[in-house]
Scaffold this motif. Structure first.
Motif, mmCIF file in Angstrom:
data_model
loop_
_atom_site.group_PDB
_atom_site.id
_atom_site.type_symbol
_atom_site.label_atom_id
_atom_site.label_comp_id
_atom_site.label_asym_id
_atom_site.label_seq_id
_atom_site.Cartn_x
_atom_site.Cartn_y
_atom_site.Cartn_z
ATOM 1 N N ALA A 35 10.319 6.236 -3.222
ATOM 2 C CA ALA A 35 11.673 6.205 -3.692
ATOM 3 C C ALA A 35 12.288 4.828 -3.197
ATOM 4 O O ALA A 35 13.051 4.227 -3.982
ATOM 5 N N THR A 36 12.187 4.714 -1.785
ATOM 6 C CA THR A 36 12.973 3.573 -1.297
ATOM 7 C C THR A 36 12.330 2.203 -1.915
ATOM 8 O O THR A 36 12.940 1.422 -1.880
ATOM 9 N N ALA A 37 11.215 2.259 -2.068
ATOM 10 C CA ALA A 37 10.533 0.926 -2.623
ATOM 11 C C ALA A 37 10.829 0.686 -4.252
ATOM 12 O O ALA A 37 10.471 -0.081 -4.676
ATOM 13 N N GLY A 38 11.270 2.072 -4.804
ATOM 14 C CA GLY A 38 11.362 1.672 -6.491
ATOM 15 C C GLY A 38 10.317 1.869 -7.105
ATOM 16 O O GLY A 38 10.211 1.188 -8.082
ATOM 17 N N VAL A 39 9.241 2.578 -6.610
ATOM 18 C CA VAL A 39 7.925 2.702 -7.312
ATOM 19 C C VAL A 39 7.791 4.111 -7.386
ATOM 20 O O VAL A 39 8.285 4.995 -6.660
ATOM 21 N N ALA A 40 6.749 4.621 -8.223
ATOM 22 C CA ALA A 40 6.298 5.865 -8.710
ATOM 23 C C ALA A 40 5.539 6.253 -7.472
ATOM 24 O O ALA A 40 4.724 5.289 -6.807
ATOM 25 N N VAL A 41 5.229 7.302 -7.106
ATOM 26 C CA VAL A 41 4.560 8.188 -5.987
ATOM 27 C C VAL A 41 2.871 7.559 -6.378
ATOM 28 O O VAL A 41 2.214 7.168 -5.295
ATOM 29 N N GLY A 42 2.572 7.661 -7.555
ATOM 30 C CA GLY A 42 1.333 7.338 -8.019
ATOM 31 C C GLY A 42 1.085 5.692 -7.610
ATOM 32 O O GLY A 42 -0.032 5.615 -7.067
ATOM 33 N N THR A 43 1.901 4.810 -7.605
ATOM 34 C CA THR A 43 1.914 3.528 -7.599
ATOM 35 C C THR A 43 1.513 3.485 -5.998
ATOM 36 O O THR A 43 0.612 2.669 -5.521
ATOM 37 N N LEU A 44 2.188 4.017 -5.234
ATOM 38 C CA LEU A 44 2.239 4.291 -3.634
ATOM 39 C C LEU A 44 0.668 4.671 -3.287
ATOM 40 O O LEU A 44 0.024 3.950 -2.487
ATOM 41 N N TYR A 45 0.372 5.588 -3.916
ATOM 42 C CA TYR A 45 -1.038 5.971 -3.477
ATOM 43 C C TYR A 45 -2.294 5.130 -4.117
ATOM 44 O O TYR A 45 -3.036 5.200 -3.535
ATOM 45 N N ARG A 46 -1.899 4.397 -5.316
ATOM 46 C CA ARG A 46 -2.827 3.599 -5.559
ATOM 47 C C ARG A 46 -3.188 2.458 -4.475
ATOM 48 O O ARG A 46 -4.254 1.973 -4.401
ATOM 49 N N HIS A 47 -2.063 2.036 -4.016
ATOM 50 C CA HIS A 47 -2.189 1.041 -3.073
ATOM 51 C C HIS A 47 -2.514 1.434 -1.572
ATOM 52 O O HIS A 47 -3.372 1.105 -0.885
ATOM 53 N N PHE A 48 -2.058 2.707 -1.504
ATOM 54 C CA PHE A 48 -2.236 3.462 -0.046
ATOM 55 C C PHE A 48 -2.615 4.725 -0.248
ATOM 56 O O PHE A 48 -1.873 5.634 -0.202
ATOM 57 N N PRO A 49 -3.882 5.044 -0.278
ATOM 58 C CA PRO A 49 -4.612 6.531 -0.513
ATOM 59 C C PRO A 49 -3.971 7.518 0.602
ATOM 60 O O PRO A 49 -3.809 8.740 0.175
ATOM 61 N N THR A 50 -3.756 7.054 1.627
ATOM 62 C CA THR A 50 -3.330 8.064 2.824
ATOM 63 C C THR A 50 -1.899 7.430 3.603
ATOM 64 O O THR A 50 -2.081 6.156 3.531
ATOM 65 N N LYS A 51 -1.471 8.062 4.262
ATOM 66 C CA LYS A 51 -0.418 7.797 5.212
ATOM 67 C C LYS A 51 -0.953 6.963 6.206
ATOM 68 O O LYS A 51 -0.188 5.988 6.689
#
Length: 179
Positions: A35-51
């Motif tokens: 949310a802070t990055a302004g992207v969908a959660v799926g987009t985040l997980y495509r770039h970084f599969p895990t925390k």
């Protein structure tokens, strides 16, 4: 070739993660980072599969900045600058950058141990240049090693102490190593 929007999204995620990890540590949620990055959660997980992947990438960025700062200090020492003054500057950076502290602590907690080891090995190589120069000029106690500076760094106060106390810590830390 990475698409421009993909590269922007990745950088936005890393920027948001760096800010949130710095202020909240590893307790921050992936949803909040997205949310802070302004992207969908799926987009985040495509770039970084895990925390762990995300924290490792954030710490890698911090590693680059830290190593560059230590390298610049070592270069100044090689050009004749006072090694003790450069060590003081590095200690001041360490305790005046509390934003980086929680991200490093998250890495130290095992979430990105490889990234932390990378930071230590690359940073130590540069810091060793300063230590060797300080010894050559007779400015450090003979028994002081680069590893001792890691111990000093590990005891650095965070921003919960008043600035005067942090300044005093720097003075005491330097007195413990200077000849």
């Amino acid at each position: 070739m990475v698409r421009a929007d993909s590269a922007r999204n990745r950088q936005s995620i890393l920027d948001a993660a760096g800010t949130l990890l710095a202020s909240h540590g590893d307790a921050v949620g992936m949803d909040e980072i997205a949310a802070t990055a302004g992207v969908a959660v799926g987009t985040l997980y495509r770039h970084f599969p895990t925390k762990t992947d995300l924290i490792a990438a954030a710490v890698a960025g911090l590693t680059e900045r830290l190593v560059a700062d230590v390298r610049a200090a070592a270069d100044r020492v090689d050009s004749g600058a006072d090694p003790v003054a450069e060590l003081r500057g590095l200690l001041e950076w360490l305790i005046r950058k509390p934003a980086a502290d929680k991200a490093i602590k998250a890495a130290a907690a095992g979430l990105a141990a490889d990234a932390l080891q990378e930071m230590e090995s690359r940073g130590f190589a540069e810091l060793d240049r300063i230590t060797v120069a300080a010894h050559a000029r007779g400015l450090l106690r003979p028994d002081i090693t680069t590893t001792d500076f890691a111990l000093i760094a590990a005891t650095a106060p965070d921003d919960s102490l008043p600035e005067a106390a942090r300044d005093r810590w720097i003075e005491l830390a330097l007195r413990s190593v200077v000849a």
